[in-house]
Write a protein that holds these residues in place. Structure first.
Motif, short mmCIF file in Angstrom:
data_model
loop_
_atom_site.label_atom_id
_atom_site.label_comp_id
_atom_site.label_asym_id
_atom_site.label_seq_id
_atom_site.Cartn_x
_atom_site.Cartn_y
_atom_site.Cartn_z
N UNK A 1 49.05 50.10 23.18
CA UNK A 1 47.70 49.63 23.47
C UNK A 1 47.55 49.24 24.94
N UNK A 2 48.56 49.50 25.74
CA UNK A 2 48.51 49.27 27.18
C UNK A 2 47.30 49.97 27.80
N UNK A 3 46.98 51.16 27.31
CA UNK A 3 45.88 51.93 27.87
C UNK A 3 44.54 51.23 27.64
N UNK A 4 44.41 50.48 26.54
CA UNK A 4 43.17 49.75 26.28
C UNK A 4 42.87 48.74 27.38
N UNK A 5 43.91 48.01 27.80
CA UNK A 5 43.73 46.99 28.84
C UNK A 5 43.26 47.64 30.14
N UNK A 6 43.81 48.81 30.44
CA UNK A 6 43.42 49.50 31.66
C UNK A 6 41.97 49.95 31.62
N UNK A 7 41.53 50.41 30.46
CA UNK A 7 40.13 50.83 30.31
C UNK A 7 39.21 49.61 30.38
N UNK A 8 39.62 48.53 29.71
CA UNK A 8 38.80 47.31 29.69
C UNK A 8 38.66 46.70 31.08
N UNK A 9 39.71 46.80 31.90
CA UNK A 9 39.67 46.23 33.25
C UNK A 9 38.97 47.14 34.26
N UNK A 10 38.60 48.34 33.83
CA UNK A 10 37.91 49.26 34.73
C UNK A 10 38.82 50.09 35.61
N UNK A 11 40.13 50.00 35.39
CA UNK A 11 41.06 50.81 36.19
C UNK A 11 41.01 52.28 35.81
N UNK A 12 40.78 52.55 34.52
CA UNK A 12 40.75 53.92 34.03
C UNK A 12 39.43 54.21 33.35
N UNK A 13 39.06 55.48 33.38
CA UNK A 13 37.95 55.99 32.58
C UNK A 13 38.50 57.14 31.76
N UNK A 14 38.37 57.08 30.44
CA UNK A 14 38.88 58.12 29.56
C UNK A 14 37.72 58.98 29.10
N UNK A 15 37.76 60.26 29.42
CA UNK A 15 36.68 61.19 29.07
C UNK A 15 37.20 62.29 28.16
N UNK A 16 36.27 62.91 27.47
CA UNK A 16 36.61 64.02 26.57
C UNK A 16 36.60 65.33 27.35
#
Length: 309
Positions: free
Chosen positions: A259-274
């Motif tokens: 769930x490490x990736x969730x924290x990155x998305x929540x903090x705005x560091x990453x954007x996950x797109x389809x």
């Protein structure tokens, strides 16, 4: 390395006053990797290394193949131990070094590495297939060129339960800095995924860790654009997991560390797109592909042939 020759010369002069160094000039050949000028960029080639590898395998005159991994599998797989396992291991170890400039070999080499302990005749046949592919692509290498963008983006993919023996999934990702491929991976996952969503989510966690390191390095060098990194995934379930913190039905079997990736998305560091499966560049790192599909993805990974080779 840089675009200011005066600054480079000044740095070398100052270093020489303290350390005994010499300037070999423009990079040409280092640790088996040759740098070739191609257009406005450089191509990293291991042509000499590949020729030596074919010679060691006794396959300098073999018939070339279009892909390094066959799409079909033998109906009756062989269990006869290969007569010279040491020879197999040495060649596979040599192939691992070749993936430095040939990302297109990553999946096939990773699969060969899984049988190092006790190779059978079928595994030797797979190894010969990789060498036959190399025979037909001796002039190919990784192209690096000037990019107007320093944005980091990555493609993430997984082949769910692709291993016929252990039913583990294969993770694959490709990380780009601007238009240049700078990091890639093809690896069997450590645990069995219960769903394709879980397998894809695990791969997203892996690529998130790699992108975090790349972004950290760029910040230290003063080259980071400040924009969030973009991760491209072709599984909607995994994308929803990255954004929805209470998606319990899909997450109760997933280990906490993924769930490490969730924290990155929540903090705005990453954007996950389809991204659609046909545009998924990491597909080449997770499974064998037909010739046309494999060649198309190889081109998009900046693996090109030197025109003067």
């Amino acid at each position: 390395m840089g675009n200011d020759s005066a600054l480079i010369d000044n740095l070398l002069h100052r270093l020489s006053t303290t350390f005994k160094i010499r300037d070999p000039g423009t990079p040409g050949f280092f640790l088996g990797i040759e740098t070739l000028k191609i257009g406005s960029g450089l191509m990293l080639s291991q042509r000499r290394y590949m020729k030596d590898l074919l010679n060691r395998a006794g396959m300098t005159d073999c018939k070339p193949l279009a892909t390094p991994a066959a799409v079909t599998q033998a109906v009756t797989p062989s269990t006869q131990p290969y007569e010279n396992p040491t020879h197999y291991r040495r060649l596979v170890e040599a192939l691992q070094y070749l993936t430095i400039t040939r990302p297109d070999l990553s999946y096939a080499v990773n699969r060969l590495c899984q049988f190092m302990h006790s190779p059978v005749d079928d595994h030797w046949a797979l190894l010969k297939g990789v060498l036959q592919y190399i025979k037909g692509t001796l002039d190919y290498g990784l192209c690096l060129s000037a990019s107007p963008s320093t944005a980091v983006h990555a493609f993430s993919d997984s082949d769910w339960a692709g291993c016929p023996v252990h039913r583990k999934s294969t993770s694959g990702y490709a990380v780009f800095l601007g238009s240049n491929l700078i990091s890639w991976l093809s690896r069997k996952q450590c645990t069995i995924a219960r769903t394709s969503t879980e397998a894809e989510y695990k791969t997203l966690a892996d690529v998130s860790a790699k992108v975090t390191w790349v972004v950290s390095l760029l910040r230290e060098l003063g080259l980071h654009s400040g924009d969030p990194a973009t991760l491209w995934c072709d599984n909607l379930g995994a994308i929803y997991l990255c954004a929805n913190l209470v998606f319990h039905t899909r997450t109760k079997y997933v280990e906490i560390d993924f769930h490490f990736v969730r924290d990155k998305v929540a903090s705005g560091d990453f954007v996950v797109n389809f991204v659609s499966t046909k545009d998924q560049l990491a597909d080449v790192f997770t499974k064998p592909l037909p010739g046309p599909r494999f060649a198309a993805l190889r081109d998009k990974l900046n693996i090109v042939s030197h025109p003067c080779a």
